[in-house]
Structure formats: C-alpha cells, structure tokens
Scaffold this motif. Structure first.
Motif, PDB file in Angstrom:
ATOM      1  N   ASN A  37       0.845  -1.213   0.000  1.00 33.81           N
ATOM      2  CA  ASN A  37       0.000   0.000   0.000  1.00 33.81           C
ATOM      3  C   ASN A  37       0.872   1.252   0.000  1.00 33.81           C
ATOM      4  O   ASN A  37       0.565   2.239  -0.670  1.00 33.81           O
ATOM      5  CB  ASN A  37      -0.890   0.085   1.257  1.00 33.81           C
ATOM      6  CG  ASN A  37      -1.795  -1.098   1.467  1.00 33.81           C
ATOM      7  OD1 ASN A  37      -1.878  -1.623   2.578  1.00 33.81           O
ATOM      8  ND2 ASN A  37      -2.460  -1.525   0.420  1.00 33.81           N
ATOM      9  N   LEU A  38       1.963   1.201   0.769  1.00 35.97           N
ATOM     10  CA  LEU A  38       2.829   2.386   0.872  1.00 35.97           C
ATOM     11  C   LEU A  38       3.534   2.642  -0.465  1.00 35.97           C
ATOM     12  O   LEU A  38       3.723   3.788  -0.865  1.00 35.97           O
ATOM     13  CB  LEU A  38       3.849   2.203   1.993  1.00 35.97           C
ATOM     14  CG  LEU A  38       3.202   2.240   3.395  1.00 35.97           C
ATOM     15  CD1 LEU A  38       4.158   1.713   4.449  1.00 35.97           C
ATOM     16  CD2 LEU A  38       2.757   3.665   3.751  1.00 35.97           C
ATOM     17  N   ARG A  39       3.874   1.557  -1.140  1.00 33.54           N
ATOM     18  CA  ARG A  39       4.512   1.704  -2.449  1.00 33.54           C
ATOM     19  C   ARG A  39       3.519   2.335  -3.433  1.00 33.54           C
ATOM     20  O   ARG A  39       3.870   3.219  -4.204  1.00 33.54           O
ATOM     21  CB  ARG A  39       4.948   0.317  -2.922  1.00 33.54           C
ATOM     22  CG  ARG A  39       5.685   0.347  -4.183  1.00 33.54           C
ATOM     23  CD  ARG A  39       6.426  -0.940  -4.364  1.00 33.54           C
ATOM     24  NE  ARG A  39       5.585  -1.898  -5.054  1.00 33.54           N
ATOM     25  CZ  ARG A  39       6.089  -2.965  -5.663  1.00 33.54           C
ATOM     26  NH1 ARG A  39       7.392  -3.209  -5.614  1.00 33.54           N
ATOM     27  NH2 ARG A  39       5.316  -3.795  -6.293  1.00 33.54           N
ATOM     28  N   THR A  40       2.242   1.900  -3.363  1.00 30.55           N
ATOM     29  CA  THR A  40       1.218   2.497  -4.232  1.00 30.55           C
ATOM     30  C   THR A  40       1.041   3.973  -3.883  1.00 30.55           C
ATOM     31  O   THR A  40       0.927   4.829  -4.770  1.00 30.55           O
ATOM     32  CB  THR A  40      -0.123   1.748  -4.065  1.00 30.55           C
ATOM     33  OG1 THR A  40       0.093   0.384  -4.401  1.00 30.55           O
ATOM     34  CG2 THR A  40      -1.207   2.332  -4.934  1.00 30.55           C
ATOM     35  N   LEU A 245      10.153  -2.082  10.444  1.00 30.84           N
ATOM     36  CA  LEU A 245      11.317  -1.389   9.869  1.00 30.84           C
ATOM     37  C   LEU A 245      11.748  -0.259  10.800  1.00 30.84           C
ATOM     38  O   LEU A 245      12.940  -0.041  11.037  1.00 30.84           O
ATOM     39  CB  LEU A 245      10.979  -0.827   8.488  1.00 30.84           C
ATOM     40  CG  LEU A 245      10.503  -1.855   7.452  1.00 30.84           C
ATOM     41  CD1 LEU A 245      10.209  -1.181   6.117  1.00 30.84           C
ATOM     42  CD2 LEU A 245      11.570  -2.930   7.252  1.00 30.84           C
ATOM     43  N   GLN A 246      10.737   0.448  11.335  1.00 31.78           N
ATOM     44  CA  GLN A 246      11.057   1.545  12.255  1.00 31.78           C
ATOM     45  C   GLN A 246      11.717   0.978  13.518  1.00 31.78           C
ATOM     46  O   GLN A 246      12.700   1.511  14.015  1.00 31.78           O
ATOM     47  CB  GLN A 246       9.785   2.321  12.619  1.00 31.78           C
ATOM     48  CG  GLN A 246       9.232   3.116  11.438  1.00 31.78           C
ATOM     49  CD  GLN A 246       7.824   3.658  11.673  1.00 31.78           C
ATOM     50  OE1 GLN A 246       7.017   3.024  12.352  1.00 31.78           O
ATOM     51  NE2 GLN A 246       7.520   4.811  11.103  1.00 31.78           N
ATOM     52  N   GLY A 257      13.973   4.710  -0.096  1.00 29.99           N
ATOM     53  CA  GLY A 257      14.960   4.091  -0.991  1.00 29.99           C
ATOM     54  C   GLY A 257      14.566   2.653  -1.314  1.00 29.99           C
ATOM     55  O   GLY A 257      14.608   2.221  -2.471  1.00 29.99           O
ATOM     56  N   GLN A 258      14.148   1.938  -0.281  1.00 25.97           N
ATOM     57  CA  GLN A 258      13.772   0.530  -0.468  1.00 25.97           C
ATOM     58  C   GLN A 258      12.523   0.405  -1.360  1.00 25.97           C
ATOM     59  O   GLN A 258      12.482  -0.420  -2.273  1.00 25.97           O
ATOM     60  CB  GLN A 258      13.492  -0.061   0.917  1.00 25.97           C
ATOM     61  CG  GLN A 258      13.246  -1.535   0.932  1.00 25.97           C
ATOM     62  CD  GLN A 258      13.060  -2.042   2.369  1.00 25.97           C
ATOM     63  OE1 GLN A 258      13.764  -1.633   3.304  1.00 25.97           O
ATOM     64  NE2 GLN A 258      12.092  -2.916   2.567  1.00 25.97           N
ATOM     65  N   LEU A 259      11.523   1.248  -1.108  1.00 25.14           N
ATOM     66  CA  LEU A 259      10.293   1.189  -1.916  1.00 25.14           C
ATOM     67  C   LEU A 259      10.597   1.551  -3.373  1.00 25.14           C
ATOM     68  O   LEU A 259      10.115   0.901  -4.305  1.00 25.14           O
ATOM     69  CB  LEU A 259       9.232   2.149  -1.364  1.00 25.14           C
ATOM     70  CG  LEU A 259       8.644   1.819   0.022  1.00 25.14           C
ATOM     71  CD1 LEU A 259       7.745   2.967   0.502  1.00 25.14           C
ATOM     72  CD2 LEU A 259       7.849   0.515  -0.013  1.00 25.14           C
ATOM     73  N   ALA A 260      11.412   2.584  -3.548  1.00 18.69           N
ATOM     74  CA  ALA A 260      11.723   3.045  -4.914  1.00 18.69           C
ATOM     75  C   ALA A 260      12.590   2.024  -5.645  1.00 18.69           C
ATOM     76  O   ALA A 260      12.426   1.807  -6.845  1.00 18.69           O
ATOM     77  CB  ALA A 260      12.412   4.407  -4.860  1.00 18.69           C
ATOM     78  N   ALA A 261      13.481   1.361  -4.906  1.00 15.22           N
ATOM     79  CA  ALA A 261      14.328   0.335  -5.543  1.00 15.22           C
ATOM     80  C   ALA A 261      13.449  -0.824  -5.997  1.00 15.22           C
ATOM     81  O   ALA A 261      13.667  -1.394  -7.076  1.00 15.22           O
ATOM     82  CB  ALA A 261      15.400  -0.136  -4.567  1.00 15.22           C
ATOM     83  N   PRO A 267      18.822   2.536  -7.618  1.00 13.31           N
ATOM     84  CA  PRO A 267      19.553   1.302  -7.304  1.00 13.31           C
ATOM     85  C   PRO A 267      19.270   0.828  -5.873  1.00 13.31           C
ATOM     86  O   PRO A 267      18.932   1.646  -5.014  1.00 13.31           O
ATOM     87  CB  PRO A 267      21.024   1.707  -7.442  1.00 13.31           C
ATOM     88  CG  PRO A 267      21.035   3.052  -8.088  1.00 13.31           C
ATOM     89  CD  PRO A 267      19.697   3.682  -7.870  1.00 13.31           C
ATOM     90  N   ARG A 268      19.397  -0.482  -5.644  1.00 15.67           N
ATOM     91  CA  ARG A 268      19.218  -1.034  -4.286  1.00 15.67           C
ATOM     92  C   ARG A 268      20.166  -0.344  -3.320  1.00 15.67           C
ATOM     93  O   ARG A 268      21.273   0.025  -3.691  1.00 15.67           O
ATOM     94  CB  ARG A 268      19.527  -2.527  -4.244  1.00 15.67           C
ATOM     95  CG  ARG A 268      18.576  -3.336  -5.041  1.00 15.67           C
ATOM     96  CD  ARG A 268      18.007  -4.562  -4.313  1.00 15.67           C
ATOM     97  NE  ARG A 268      16.817  -4.986  -5.064  1.00 15.67           N
ATOM     98  CZ  ARG A 268      15.566  -4.709  -4.724  1.00 15.67           C
ATOM     99  NH1 ARG A 268      15.290  -4.071  -3.599  1.00 15.67           N
ATOM    100  NH2 ARG A 268      14.554  -5.080  -5.482  1.00 15.67           N
ATOM    101  N   GLY A 269      19.705  -0.168  -2.092  1.00 14.90           N
ATOM    102  CA  GLY A 269      20.562   0.437  -1.078  1.00 14.90           C
ATOM    103  C   GLY A 269      20.538   1.957  -1.108  1.00 14.90           C
ATOM    104  O   GLY A 269      21.217   2.600  -0.314  1.00 14.90           O
ATOM    105  N   SER A 270      19.730   2.552  -2.016  1.00 16.27           N
ATOM    106  CA  SER A 270      19.661   4.024  -2.063  1.00 16.27           C
ATOM    107  C   SER A 270      18.975   4.552  -0.816  1.00 16.27           C
ATOM    108  O   SER A 270      18.111   3.891  -0.248  1.00 16.27           O
ATOM    109  CB  SER A 270      18.846   4.502  -3.262  1.00 16.27           C
ATOM    110  OG  SER A 270      19.421   4.094  -4.462  1.00 16.27           O
TER     111      SER A 270
END
Ligand code: GLU
Length: 291
Positions: A37-40, A245-246, A257-261, A267-270
């Motif tokens: 949901n957060l990615r959406t 995660l928190q 960074g994780q959602l966007a990767a 890139p991963r790890g951003s």
C-alpha cells in the motif's frame, strides 16, 4: 430526467476542479498500511507531484464492520513519516453518505436502477451478472427477511463489459463502486493510481461514470507486492507494515529508498527522501513512464 439542482452543483464543482489536475490515494481503514500500500501511495504521490497536480487523501470507511480502530490515525502517521503530504483536509467517505444517498435516490427515480434479489450463492461462478432480475418486478421491500440490492442497468452492448453494477448492497451499505465514482467526480479527480488488484473494478466504475455522463479519470495500476511465499500482502498481516522497519532503526530515507528500488526507480541500497526522489524523477521525466 434532469438532475436536480443540488446534484447539478456537485457536477458543476467537479467540472470546475477538473480544469486542473488532481490525484488521490484512497485506502480503506481495515488496518495499518502494508509496504505494498505504501509503495502504491508513493507512486500516486509522485505521479501527482510530477504533473503539478494536487494529491488528496480519501479514507474509504463506509464498510464500517471492516474498519479497525486507530487505522486512520496510523495511515496518516505513516504517510507523513514517509514525507507523502496530502493537500487539504482528509476526505472521509463516512461523512459523505448524504451525497451518495441523494445520487442513489435520483438514479432510482430516473429508472436507471433495478432491485435484485439474487443471493451470492446464485451468482457464484458467473463473472458478469446475467441479468436475472433486470426485467422482473422484484419489489423494494423486505422479502424473506432480506432487502434487495440495487443495480445499475448497463446496456448489454456497453463497451465496458461490466454487467449491471451493484450500487446499493442488500445490507444497506452504499457500494464502493458508487461512492468512489461520486467522489472522483466531486473532487475533479483526473488521475487514479492504485494497486493492480483494483483493475477488476475499472469496468464497473466506467459504467457508473457513463451513467452519470462523466468522462472517467486516467487509471494507472501499481504491481502488487508479495511476501516471501509469493502471496499478496494483506493489511491484516501487521508484520508487513512500517512498524518492524522503524523498530529495526530504519529512517524514512532508507524506507523510501527501499520502496523506490523495488519499483526499479533507484539502485538497491539508495537512501533518499520522497522530495529528493521526486526531484530526481521530475528531472528524468517519470510521468511519461506511467501509462
Ligand atoms: N479503498 C479501496 C481499497 O483500498 C481503493 C479505492 C480506489 O483506489 O479506487 O482497496
């Protein structure tokens, strides 16, 4: 049959707003948002901001038995924590029941709806409603301790292929298909970005927009996120949200960074804020990549 004045005012307001661009994110408060949901939400926010559109937060809380206490506050807090700030006050569908009711009455009076007595069991396995109650006189009132549902008469040759859409459920609740279309009209929504699981709802919504003489918004779908077992995440899995995660000490830059990767945007790890991601994507012409 002409639309009564107070409903015409909704349409006029929608038309005025539609001269601009407006996106929205519309979670149901059935639990905390999971990472899918957060990615959406992130994609919806990026799409709106890249287009210079406003971004509204709408809470789909009509189906009250499914609402969870504290879910709305948690949704708001999670979006804020990620830096996904919405415009204006939060829209609560439960406060807009009067509007949906007025539209339902008008649609009923104008002959656009018919009562349907089919049970879920009777319709099982039929992807499209076969029109069983369309032409009979099934009556409005209680029969065998049940009220009818009310369906929109959709012409059989309708290109949306939705069949006759339920606009009021037999349990008395306004159907999601009606509420979402009325809201998208009233708030002048031009772009809907939502999870792939809602693609199946699009045909029904297009039929409702057509019945109200309204051009539907553009629809975009974000692929669903699955757990390690390949299953779709659900809000009931508390473990799938931001909290773990928190607790593990990640900050919002790490999570964005994780959602966007996961979407292949960085890139991963951003590590970057939602604002920085937006600036980066605006630069790269992200809006063109959403079809
Ligand atoms: N409230 C719906 C859901 O969370 C989404 C509504 C929409 O985006 O159209 O499944």
């Amino acid at each position: 049959m002409a639309v009564p004045d107070h409903l015409q005012r909704h349409l006029d307001q929608g038309k005025r707003l539609r001269q601009g661009r407006h996106g929205r994110f519309a979670p149901s408060p059935t639990g905390r948002l999971h990472l899918g949901n957060l990615r959406t939400a992130l994609v919806s926010w990026l799409q709106a901001r890249c287009e210079g559109a406003t971004w509204l937060l709408r809470i789909d809380d009509l189906d009250t038995p499914r609402n969870r206490p504290g879910a709305i506050e948690a949704i708001e807090a999670d979006l804020q924590w990620l830096g996904l700030h919405w415009d204006g006050p939060v829209i609560r569908q439960s406060r807009r029941r009067g509007q949906y009711g007025s539209w339902l009455s008008w649609l009923r009076r104008s002959g656009a709806l018919f009562p349907c007595r089919c049970s879920r069991r009777q319709l099982e396995g039929q992807p499209i409603y076969p029109g069983t109650c369309r032409d009979g006189d099934r009556g409005w009132g209680w029969q065998q301790q049940r009220l009818p549902s009310w369906r929109l008469r959709v012409p059989p040759q309708d290109p949306c292929g939705s069949g006759d859409v339920v606009l009021r459920r037999a349990d008395g609740f306004v159907a999601y298909q009606l509420a979402t279309v009325i809201d998208d009209i009233s708030f002048g929504i031009t772009d809907v970005v939502r999870g792939e699981d809602l693609r199946v709802a699009e045909a029904a919504q297009r039929s409702v927009f057509a019945a109200l003489g309204w051009m539907p918004p553009r629809f975009h779908y974000v692929p669903l996120l699955c757990n390690e077992r390949g299953e779709k995440l659900s809000k009931r899995e508390a473990s799938a949200g931001l909290a773990p995660l928190q607790q593990a000490g990640l900050d919002s830059a790490a999570v964005v960074g994780q959602l966007a990767a996961g979407l292949g945007l960085v890139p991963r790890g951003s590590r970057l804020s939602a604002q920085d991601l937006l600036a980066d994507l605006t630069h790269r012409g992200f809006h063109a990549s959403l079809s």
